[in-house]
Design a protein around this motif. Structure first.
Motif, PDB file in Angstrom:
ATOM      1  N   GLU A 161       5.270   3.584   2.130  1.00  0.00           N
ATOM      2  CA  GLU A 161       4.902   2.312   1.498  1.00  0.00           C
ATOM      3  C   GLU A 161       4.903   1.235   2.578  1.00  0.00           C
ATOM      4  O   GLU A 161       5.898   1.064   3.294  1.00  0.00           O
ATOM      5  CB  GLU A 161       5.877   1.961   0.372  1.00  0.00           C
ATOM      6  CG  GLU A 161       5.694   2.840  -0.855  1.00  0.00           C
ATOM      7  CD  GLU A 161       6.485   2.333  -2.055  1.00  0.00           C
ATOM      8  OE1 GLU A 161       7.369   1.458  -1.856  1.00  0.00           O
ATOM      9  OE2 GLU A 161       6.233   2.804  -3.172  1.00  0.00           O
ATOM     10  N   ILE A 162       3.772   0.544   2.707  1.00  0.00           N
ATOM     11  CA  ILE A 162       3.577  -0.420   3.789  1.00  0.00           C
ATOM     12  C   ILE A 162       3.085  -1.739   3.206  1.00  0.00           C
ATOM     13  O   ILE A 162       2.171  -1.762   2.377  1.00  0.00           O
ATOM     14  CB  ILE A 162       2.537   0.110   4.811  1.00  0.00           C
ATOM     15  CG1 ILE A 162       3.037   1.407   5.443  1.00  0.00           C
ATOM     16  CG2 ILE A 162       2.249  -0.933   5.880  1.00  0.00           C
ATOM     17  CD1 ILE A 162       2.012   2.081   6.333  1.00  0.00           C
ATOM     18  N   ASN A 163       3.683  -2.847   3.644  1.00  0.00           N
ATOM     19  CA  ASN A 163       3.215  -4.176   3.259  1.00  0.00           C
ATOM     20  C   ASN A 163       2.178  -4.655   4.264  1.00  0.00           C
ATOM     21  O   ASN A 163       2.407  -4.611   5.477  1.00  0.00           O
ATOM     22  CB  ASN A 163       4.374  -5.168   3.196  1.00  0.00           C
ATOM     23  CG  ASN A 163       5.301  -4.890   2.041  1.00  0.00           C
ATOM     24  OD1 ASN A 163       4.867  -4.455   0.971  1.00  0.00           O
ATOM     25  ND2 ASN A 163       6.596  -5.116   2.231  1.00  0.00           N
ATOM     26  N   VAL A 164       1.031  -5.107   3.752  1.00  0.00           N
ATOM     27  CA  VAL A 164      -0.066  -5.553   4.605  1.00  0.00           C
ATOM     28  C   VAL A 164      -0.550  -6.915   4.116  1.00  0.00           C
ATOM     29  O   VAL A 164      -0.717  -7.138   2.905  1.00  0.00           O
ATOM     30  CB  VAL A 164      -1.243  -4.549   4.588  1.00  0.00           C
ATOM     31  CG1 VAL A 164      -2.423  -5.085   5.388  1.00  0.00           C
ATOM     32  CG2 VAL A 164      -0.796  -3.202   5.139  1.00  0.00           C
ATOM     33  N   LEU A 208       0.838  -1.193   0.000  1.00  0.00           N
ATOM     34  CA  LEU A 208       0.000   0.000   0.000  1.00  0.00           C
ATOM     35  C   LEU A 208       0.874   1.244   0.000  1.00  0.00           C
ATOM     36  O   LEU A 208       1.878   1.312   0.722  1.00  0.00           O
ATOM     37  CB  LEU A 208      -0.899   0.032   1.232  1.00  0.00           C
ATOM     38  CG  LEU A 208      -1.862  -1.147   1.438  1.00  0.00           C
ATOM     39  CD1 LEU A 208      -2.664  -0.929   2.715  1.00  0.00           C
ATOM     40  CD2 LEU A 208      -2.766  -1.331   0.238  1.00  0.00           C
ATOM     41  N   THR A 209       0.487   2.216  -0.820  1.00  0.00           N
ATOM     42  CA  THR A 209       1.094   3.538  -0.757  1.00  0.00           C
ATOM     43  C   THR A 209       0.149   4.443   0.024  1.00  0.00           C
ATOM     44  O   THR A 209      -1.036   4.550  -0.317  1.00  0.00           O
ATOM     45  CB  THR A 209       1.338   4.111  -2.164  1.00  0.00           C
ATOM     46  OG1 THR A 209       2.169   3.213  -2.895  1.00  0.00           O
ATOM     47  CG2 THR A 209       2.011   5.473  -2.079  1.00  0.00           C
ATOM     48  N   ILE A 210       0.669   5.068   1.083  1.00  0.00           N
ATOM     49  CA  ILE A 210      -0.172   5.809   2.018  1.00  0.00           C
ATOM     50  C   ILE A 210       0.343   7.242   2.167  1.00  0.00           C
ATOM     51  O   ILE A 210       1.558   7.478   2.277  1.00  0.00           O
ATOM     52  CB  ILE A 210      -0.175   5.121   3.402  1.00  0.00           C
ATOM     53  CG1 ILE A 210      -0.914   3.791   3.305  1.00  0.00           C
ATOM     54  CG2 ILE A 210      -0.821   6.006   4.461  1.00  0.00           C
ATOM     55  CD1 ILE A 210      -0.866   2.987   4.580  1.00  0.00           C
ATOM     56  N   TYR A 211      -0.614   8.177   2.160  1.00  0.00           N
ATOM     57  CA  TYR A 211      -0.283   9.567   2.477  1.00  0.00           C
ATOM     58  C   TYR A 211      -0.714   9.817   3.920  1.00  0.00           C
ATOM     59  O   TYR A 211      -1.858   9.545   4.287  1.00  0.00           O
ATOM     60  CB  TYR A 211      -1.021  10.520   1.532  1.00  0.00           C
ATOM     61  CG  TYR A 211      -0.817  11.985   1.858  1.00  0.00           C
ATOM     62  CD1 TYR A 211       0.289  12.672   1.378  1.00  0.00           C
ATOM     63  CD2 TYR A 211      -1.738  12.678   2.642  1.00  0.00           C
ATOM     64  CE1 TYR A 211       0.478  14.016   1.670  1.00  0.00           C
ATOM     65  CE2 TYR A 211      -1.560  14.021   2.934  1.00  0.00           C
ATOM     66  CZ  TYR A 211      -0.447  14.687   2.447  1.00  0.00           C
ATOM     67  OH  TYR A 211      -0.272  16.020   2.740  1.00  0.00           O
ATOM     68  N   ARG A 212       0.226  10.324   4.741  1.00  0.00           N
ATOM     69  CA  ARG A 212      -0.066  10.555   6.152  1.00  0.00           C
ATOM     70  C   ARG A 212       0.283  12.006   6.508  1.00  0.00           C
ATOM     71  O   ARG A 212       1.423  12.462   6.293  1.00  0.00           O
ATOM     72  CB  ARG A 212       0.710   9.590   7.034  1.00  0.00           C
ATOM     73  CG  ARG A 212       0.510   9.805   8.537  1.00  0.00           C
ATOM     74  CD  ARG A 212       1.235   8.704   9.317  1.00  0.00           C
ATOM     75  NE  ARG A 212       0.625   7.400   9.071  1.00  0.00           N
ATOM     76  CZ  ARG A 212       1.191   6.234   9.411  1.00  0.00           C
ATOM     77  NH1 ARG A 212       2.389   6.229  10.003  1.00  0.00           N
ATOM     78  NH2 ARG A 212       0.573   5.097   9.160  1.00  0.00           N
TER      79      ARG A 212
END
Length: 427
Positions: free
Chosen positions: A413-416, A395-399
């Motif tokens: 970028e987070i692996n889920v 997942l590409t995430i904007y925080r």
């Protein structure tokens, strides 16, 4: 369940009174009203006489209903009540003790010139072969009723149809081509794929032959069979071609990949077969786009339906559906621009049972799955549903920790690992 309202509306009342127009005939007695009244009486007597003669020849029966209503039946009465519905509602059960699978047959190989016979059937032969395997499905609940179609899958009573045909029904009645009626129970149903399996207690039924939908090409002949509009039209057969394959249609925030055909599909055809030129069922008719359009019908490919149907028979549901374990809403372009954030799925809650709970926070915006942009909810669901529970996605995430300052957020970028959707229903 598709609901249809076939009510009637009485004509506006017409008042008959004295005319404002006076007719004057010099030196003649005004007998017009008397003559008109005499003609009207004669016409009424003639109508009553003809009606009485018809009833006397056909026979008449008064049939009471259990709720106090009565019906006058003119003609042959087989002893049944016009108010009869299925005596027992469907019993939803978690799969069956049976194991059944669908064999998908390939078209016969071309051993000679395509112009010559290669096992292809005429439309008449296809109708004669397949129609006995197609059933009408009557559904009702406390407030409404509906009509659909189904395909006999096995000789011992397993029948394929659409989820939306039987969804919410408390009474399901299957009508065979012979006119025999059976009360049906739900074996399994899946809203996402719009597929369902029901069962009747019967043996030696004419099961359909199923074909390889991946072998279909644009321009191939296609025949649709079903029960449009009314049970009296059961077995209606229409012919067209395969207009497109792998057509993505957005329905209820999900993308369904379907076969498109110009064979006529009307309300009531849902759950019936789309058949190739060899008499093999290669699709399950599911929807028609718009009442103002013609020639836009869609069917679920059998190669897609096969695995789902077999799961419904075994488990009563589709197992292993992937879930991220979050809830949220899509940010449209206007909202994203107004808040100076990227387009994506805004996370409002993360469920502790999920793997996402470790790294995703409420307020995060998921902008990509495995590098592909998320522009709307159907796209998000399609990218997610390409995987199974247990698969890992990136997942590409904007925080943005503080939306109220002028500082930009960060992109991560987070692996889920996806979880089984059933875990969320158990919460």
């Amino acid at each position: 369940m598709a609901n249809e309202d076939y009510g009637w509306k009485p004509d506006d009342q017409i008042s008959f009174g004295q005319s404002d127009i006076n007719f004057h005939v010099k030196k003649r007695k005004q007998n017009g009203p008397v003559i008109a009244l005499s003609v009207l009486c004669a016409v009424l007597l003639l109508i009553v006489g003809v009606g009485a003669l018809y009833v006397s020849l056909q026979g008449v029966a008064i049939v009471p209903g259990s709720d106090g209503r009565i019906a006058i039946v003119i003609g042959k009465n087989d002893g049944g009540s016009p108010f009869d519905v299925a005596q027992n509602g469907p019993n939803n059960i978690e799969g069956t003790t049976l194991t059944a699978s669908i064999k998908l047959e390939d078209p016969p190989p071309l051993t000679t010139s395509p112009v010559e016979s290669n096992g292809s059937l005429s439309t008449r032969e296809i109708a004669a072969k397949v129609r006995p395997s197609v059933v009408g499905i009557l559904v009702s609940d406390r407030y409404s009723s509906g009509l659909g179609s189904g395909i006999i899958m096995t000789e011992n009573g397993l029948i394929i149809t659409n989820h939306h045909v039987i969804d919410g029904a408390t009474n399901i009645t299957v009508v065979l081509e012979s006119g025999e009626r059976y009360t049906a129970t739900v074996v399994g149903s899946d809203e996402q794929s719009d597929l369902a399996v029901i069962r009747i207690e019967a043996e030696n039924l004419p099961a359909a032959t199923f074909g390889n939908s991946d072998a279909m090409q644009v321009g191939d002949r296609a025949i649709a069979i079903g029960t449009p509009f009314d049970l009296s039209l059961m077995g209606t057969t229409t012919q067209g071609i395969i207009s497109a394959i792998n057509r993505d249609i957005v329905y209820d925030n999900r993308i369904m990949t379907l076969i498109q055909t110009d064979a006529t599909i009307n309300p009531g055809n849902s759950g019936g077969p789309l058949v190739n030129e060899y008499g093999q069922v290669i699709g399950i008719n599911s929807m028609k786009i718009g009442q103002q359009f013609e020639g836009l019908g869609f069917a679920i490919p059998m190669n897609t339906a096969k695995e789902i149907i077999e799961e419904l028979i075994t488990h009563g549901r589709v197992t292993g559906k992937p879930a991220l374990g979050i809830s949220g809403r899509m940010l449209n372009a206007a909202t994203a621009a107004a808040n100076n954030v990227p387009l994506g799925l805004y996370v409002s809650e993360v469920y502790p049972v999920s793997n996402a709970y470790k790294n995703i926070r409420p307020g995060d915006i998921i902008t990509k799955i495995n590098g592909e942009d998320i522009t709307d909810m159907p796209t998000f669901n399609k990218l997610k549903n390409q995987h199974k529970a247990g698969d890992t996605i990136k997942l590409t995430i904007y925080r943005d920790i503080n939306f109220y300052d002028d500082l930009p957020g960060v992109t991560l970028e987070i692996n889920v690992t996806l979880i089984d959707e059933d875990l969320l229903t158990e919460q």
